[in-house]
Motif scaffolding. Structure first.
Motif, PDB file in Angstrom:
ATOM      1  N   UNK A 288    -105.607  48.051  41.891  1.00 52.63           N
ATOM      2  CA  UNK A 288    -104.373  48.687  42.357  1.00 52.63           C
ATOM      3  C   UNK A 288    -104.388  50.194  42.067  1.00 52.63           C
ATOM      4  N   UNK A 289    -104.880  50.584  40.885  1.00 49.82           N
ATOM      5  CA  UNK A 289    -104.936  52.012  40.559  1.00 49.82           C
ATOM      6  C   UNK A 289    -105.894  52.757  41.482  1.00 49.82           C
ATOM      7  N   UNK A 290    -107.054  52.146  41.756  1.00 54.37           N
ATOM      8  CA  UNK A 290    -107.994  52.783  42.686  1.00 54.37           C
ATOM      9  C   UNK A 290    -107.389  52.893  44.076  1.00 54.37           C
ATOM     10  N   UNK A 291    -106.658  51.869  44.478  1.00 56.07           N
ATOM     11  CA  UNK A 291    -106.016  51.888  45.792  1.00 56.07           C
ATOM     12  C   UNK A 291    -104.918  52.952  45.857  1.00 56.07           C
ATOM     13  N   UNK A 292    -104.192  53.136  44.764  1.00 53.37           N
ATOM     14  CA  UNK A 292    -103.175  54.189  44.722  1.00 53.37           C
ATOM     15  C   UNK A 292    -103.821  55.570  44.828  1.00 53.37           C
ATOM     16  N   UNK A 293    -105.014  55.709  44.254  1.00 48.93           N
ATOM     17  CA  UNK A 293    -105.733  56.974  44.383  1.00 48.93           C
ATOM     18  C   UNK A 293    -106.134  57.220  45.835  1.00 48.93           C
ATOM     19  N   UNK A 294    -106.552  56.150  46.533  1.00 47.70           N
ATOM     20  CA  UNK A 294    -106.851  56.288  47.967  1.00 47.70           C
ATOM     21  C   UNK A 294    -105.607  56.746  48.729  1.00 47.70           C
ATOM     22  N   UNK A 295    -104.469  56.140  48.408  1.00 46.82           N
ATOM     23  CA  UNK A 295    -103.212  56.512  49.058  1.00 46.82           C
ATOM     24  C   UNK A 295    -102.874  57.982  48.782  1.00 46.82           C
ATOM     25  N   UNK A 296    -103.146  58.430  47.550  1.00 48.11           N
ATOM     26  CA  UNK A 296    -102.931  59.839  47.239  1.00 48.11           C
ATOM     27  C   UNK A 296    -103.802  60.753  48.095  1.00 48.11           C
ATOM     28  N   UNK A 297    -105.053  60.332  48.334  1.00 45.59           N
ATOM     29  CA  UNK A 297    -105.945  61.128  49.181  1.00 45.59           C
ATOM     30  C   UNK A 297    -105.425  61.183  50.613  1.00 45.59           C
ATOM     31  N   UNK A 298    -104.888  60.072  51.102  1.00 52.13           N
ATOM     32  CA  UNK A 298    -104.350  60.057  52.461  1.00 52.13           C
ATOM     33  C   UNK A 298    -103.124  60.973  52.571  1.00 52.13           C
ATOM     34  N   UNK A 299    -102.259  60.931  51.567  1.00 56.27           N
ATOM     35  CA  UNK A 299    -101.074  61.790  51.584  1.00 56.27           C
ATOM     36  C   UNK A 299    -101.458  63.267  51.506  1.00 56.27           C
ATOM     37  N   UNK A 300    -102.607  63.536  50.906  1.00 55.45           N
ATOM     38  CA  UNK A 300    -103.048  64.925  50.748  1.00 55.45           C
ATOM     39  C   UNK A 300    -103.747  65.463  51.991  1.00 55.45           C
ATOM     40  N   UNK A 301    -103.775  64.678  53.076  1.00 56.63           N
ATOM     41  CA  UNK A 301    -104.386  65.147  54.316  1.00 56.63           C
ATOM     42  C   UNK A 301    -105.680  64.475  54.681  1.00 56.63           C
ATOM     43  N   UNK A 302    -106.090  63.468  53.902  1.00 61.66           N
ATOM     44  CA  UNK A 302    -107.314  62.705  54.149  1.00 61.66           C
ATOM     45  C   UNK A 302    -108.574  63.555  53.891  1.00 61.66           C
ATOM     46  N   UNK A 303    -109.730  62.895  53.973  1.00 61.14           N
ATOM     47  CA  UNK A 303    -111.026  63.529  53.726  1.00 61.14           C
ATOM     48  C   UNK A 303    -111.044  64.265  52.386  1.00 61.14           C
ATOM     49  N   UNK A 304    -110.547  63.599  51.354  1.00 53.12           N
ATOM     50  CA  UNK A 304    -110.597  64.148  50.003  1.00 53.12           C
ATOM     51  C   UNK A 304    -110.643  62.975  49.030  1.00 53.12           C
ATOM     52  N   UNK A 305    -110.804  63.292  47.740  1.00 55.08           N
ATOM     53  CA  UNK A 305    -110.937  62.249  46.728  1.00 55.08           C
ATOM     54  C   UNK A 305    -109.894  62.440  45.633  1.00 55.08           C
ATOM     55  N   UNK A 306    -109.313  61.333  45.198  1.00 60.57           N
ATOM     56  CA  UNK A 306    -108.354  61.335  44.098  1.00 60.57           C
ATOM     57  C   UNK A 306    -108.834  60.369  43.019  1.00 60.57           C
ATOM     58  N   UNK A 307    -108.371  60.583  41.790  1.00 58.16           N
ATOM     59  CA  UNK A 307    -108.662  59.643  40.722  1.00 58.16           C
ATOM     60  C   UNK A 307    -107.360  59.319  40.003  1.00 58.16           C
ATOM     61  N   UNK A 308    -107.315  58.145  39.411  1.00 59.23           N
ATOM     62  CA  UNK A 308    -106.095  57.673  38.763  1.00 59.23           C
ATOM     63  C   UNK A 308    -106.277  57.728  37.253  1.00 59.23           C
ATOM     64  N   UNK A 309    -105.345  58.416  36.556  1.00 63.01           N
ATOM     65  CA  UNK A 309    -105.465  58.600  35.108  1.00 63.01           C
ATOM     66  C   UNK A 309    -104.629  57.600  34.312  1.00 63.01           C
ATOM     67  N   UNK A 310    -104.251  56.483  34.947  1.00 57.33           N
ATOM     68  CA  UNK A 310    -103.420  55.411  34.377  1.00 57.33           C
ATOM     69  C   UNK A 310    -101.934  55.693  34.525  1.00 57.33           C
ATOM     70  N   UNK A 311    -101.614  56.912  34.970  1.00 57.45           N
ATOM     71  CA  UNK A 311    -100.215  57.241  35.205  1.00 57.45           C
ATOM     72  C   UNK A 311     -99.979  57.651  36.649  1.00 57.45           C
ATOM     73  N   UNK A 312    -100.734  58.617  37.106  1.00 57.70           N
ATOM     74  CA  UNK A 312    -100.606  59.094  38.485  1.00 57.70           C
ATOM     75  C   UNK A 312    -101.988  59.345  39.064  1.00 57.70           C
ATOM     76  N   UNK A 313    -102.027  59.481  40.392  1.00 57.01           N
ATOM     77  CA  UNK A 313    -103.271  59.835  41.077  1.00 57.01           C
ATOM     78  C   UNK A 313    -103.379  61.356  41.157  1.00 57.01           C
ATOM     79  N   UNK A 314    -104.561  61.873  40.854  1.00 57.55           N
ATOM     80  CA  UNK A 314    -104.781  63.322  40.831  1.00 57.55           C
ATOM     81  C   UNK A 314    -105.945  63.691  41.741  1.00 57.55           C
ATOM     82  N   UNK A 315    -105.839  64.845  42.357  1.00 59.54           N
ATOM     83  CA  UNK A 315    -106.940  65.357  43.172  1.00 59.54           C
ATOM     84  C   UNK A 315    -108.151  65.571  42.280  1.00 59.54           C
ATOM     85  N   UNK A 316    -109.298  65.146  42.730  1.00 58.65           N
ATOM     86  CA  UNK A 316    -110.503  65.273  41.916  1.00 58.65           C
ATOM     87  C   UNK A 316    -110.902  66.734  41.813  1.00 58.65           C
TER      88      UNK A 316
END
Length: 495
Positions: A288-316
């Motif tokens: 679920x955390x990895x999937x939330x990071x994917x969702x963060x990348x999509x919200x950021x305009x796609x074609x990017x990577x996010x990571x989840x720090x156990x609290x929120x998803x952050x741009x890599x």
């Protein structure tokens, strides 16, 4: 005579017993294995993913057929052994009669022994045939198991195999503290490929993504098609920082793909998410955390990577440190590099031209010194990014007619048509000096890349493979000599 009969009967009985025992053990193992595989296939791995978790009707039919063939084989062997036992009993009666003096001895004994040996030989042949059939059925079962864990379109592992690998990684982390990272990615705007170009175009996109993941993901890691346009990668023995670097490498590889369909070049990108394992976390929570990071990348305009720090998803941004490290090398234009196969083919063509026109060809072979140690200390992703940057810089120093290939193990090879060995050494030494003078920042540390180098002129009687081997052999011998010289210099400095 009594001793002869006893020995003969004992030998024959022993042969039969051993053969039957060997068959029986092998047969029981096959039946148990069959039941085990059937039991695993009977229960879906993930109830919410019925389509990916259950065997197809064709797989079920093949498993049923294999089981039926084993049952038939069991009945046949049981019949053969029963018939053989009956025959042995009749032979035993004859031997008892001889022993009691109810029949003439010599000729009858020889006939009885001959019959028993013949029966033993026939049973052995049947048992060997049964053993071969069991081996065939076992291979069929193995093929079914492979297909049940492989996605038919992309040839990556499927959801069933992913669930098993994730569970295994979680157990290793809990029992041995072996950390791992999970990468998930979605192909951006995938529906458009199907709507605009048709579903075959979408299939080609997925196949190409599968091939790309198979190429850029290390053999010790697990890449799979998670479902639809979703993919996942389990990085074994990796930290979340390693996962961030690998995520960016995967994203860039997908962005660089060349997907041709129906005369159109399809531009493919992906949104990537990363999560690292943590203690006492369920696998579902990690996904679920990895999937939330994917969702963060999509919200950021796609074609990017996010990571989840156990609290929120952050741009890599950790991966940007590797980019900064790459930029700290001399500036170079980003280009695609030949692999070993392409380089070999082009060198073969150039050698043929050299033989016709007498144009010299020289190869320069580079190797990053202690590259395996660098990968061990900083991770494979950092190693590959640095090698990409090094190759870009070397490429920027070459002419249009020259060709560079990036090889395995931190090695590069360059073909210089029309150049002598002495001229090639000057070019190579210039590259070595430039690289050694550029410290590369990696987190809180800086490293200096050192290159070993070998140079070899292609000889008229050499083919492409032997020419490349000659250049590498010169690299190995030169590197050994330089290492010895460094040791002597260190000893002198210590005096």
């Amino acid at each position: 005579m009594n001793l002869l009969l006893a020995v003969t009967v004992a030998r024959v009985a022993s042969d039969v017993a051993l053969a039957f025992a060997a068959f029986f053990v092998g047969f029981c193992g096959a039946v148990i294995y069959m039941r085990f595989i059937a039991a695993r296939h009977a229960t879906p791995a993930v109830p919410s993913e019925t389509a990916s978790g259950e065997m197809s009707a064709n797989d079920a039919a093949r498993a049923s057929m294999a089981a039926q063939q084993l049952r038939d084989l069991a009945r046949n062997v049981a019949y053969d052994v029963g018939a053989h036992n009956s025959f042995v009993e009749s032979i035993t009666d004859q031997l008892v009669g001889i022993e009691q003096g109810n029949a003439e001895g010599g000729a009858v004994v020889m006939d009885v022994v001959a019959k028993m040996l013949d029966a033993n030989k026939r049973l052995q042949t049947r048992l060997e045939d049964a053993e071969q059939k069991i081996a065939t059925q076992a291979e069929e079962i193995r093929n079914q198991q492979f297909e049940a864990r492989t996605d038919a379109l992309t040839r990556l592992a499927n959801r069933r195999a992913f669930d098993a690998a994730l569970l295994e990684s979680t157990e290793l982390f809990a029992s041995k503290g072996q950390s791992f990272a999970l990468i998930m990615l979605d192909v951006d705007n995938f529906k458009q490929f199907n709507d605009v170009h048709g579903h075959p175009a979408g299939d080609e996109v997925l196949r190409t993504v599968g091939r790309t993941l198979g190429r850029v993901v290390s053999s010790g890691d697990s890449a799979c098609r998670y479902g639809g346009e979703e993919f996942a990668v389990i990085l074994a023995n990796a930290t979340v920082e390693d996962g961030q670097l690998a995520a960016e490498r995967i994203r860039k590889a997908i962005e660089a793909m060349n997907v041709q369909f129906g005369g159109n070049a399809l531009r493919v990108t992906a949104s990537v998410g990363v999560a690292g394992c943590v203690a006492d976390e369920e696998t579902s929570a990690l996904v679920r955390r990895a999937d939330e990071a994917v969702y963060g990348a999509k919200k950021n305009g796609r074609n990017c990577s996010f990571w989840h720090d156990r609290e929120i998803a952050r741009l890599i941004v950790a991966a940007k440190a590797a980019d900064a490290a790459a930029k700290s090398l001399p500036a170079a234009e980003a280009k695609k590099f030949a692999n070993r196969s392409i380089f070999t083919d082009e060198l073969h063509r150039r050698i043929a031209e050299s033989r016709r026109f007498g144009v010299p060809i020289t190869l320069v072979h580079f190797r990053v010194r202690d590259f395996s140690e660098l990968e061990h200390n900083y991770g494979n992703a950092i190693g590959m990014l640095l090698l990409d940057s090094l190759a870009s810089f070397v490429q920027s120093t070459l002419r249009d007619m020259d060709l560079l290939a990036r090889l395995e193990g931190g090695e590069l090879v360059v073909m210089l048509p029309g150049s002598s060995a002495s001229a090639a050494k000057i070019v190579g030494q210039r590259v070595r000096t430039s690289i050694s003078l550029c410290p590369v920042p990696l987190g809180d540390h800086q490293i200096r890349l050192e290159l070993d180098m070998g140079v070899s002129s292609v000889q008229p009687d050499e083919d492409a493979a032997s020419a490349m081997e000659s250049a590498r052999a010169d690299l190995v011998s030169t590197a050994a000599a330089e290492a010895q010289q460094r040791l002597q210099d260190a000893d002198l400095a210590a005096v």
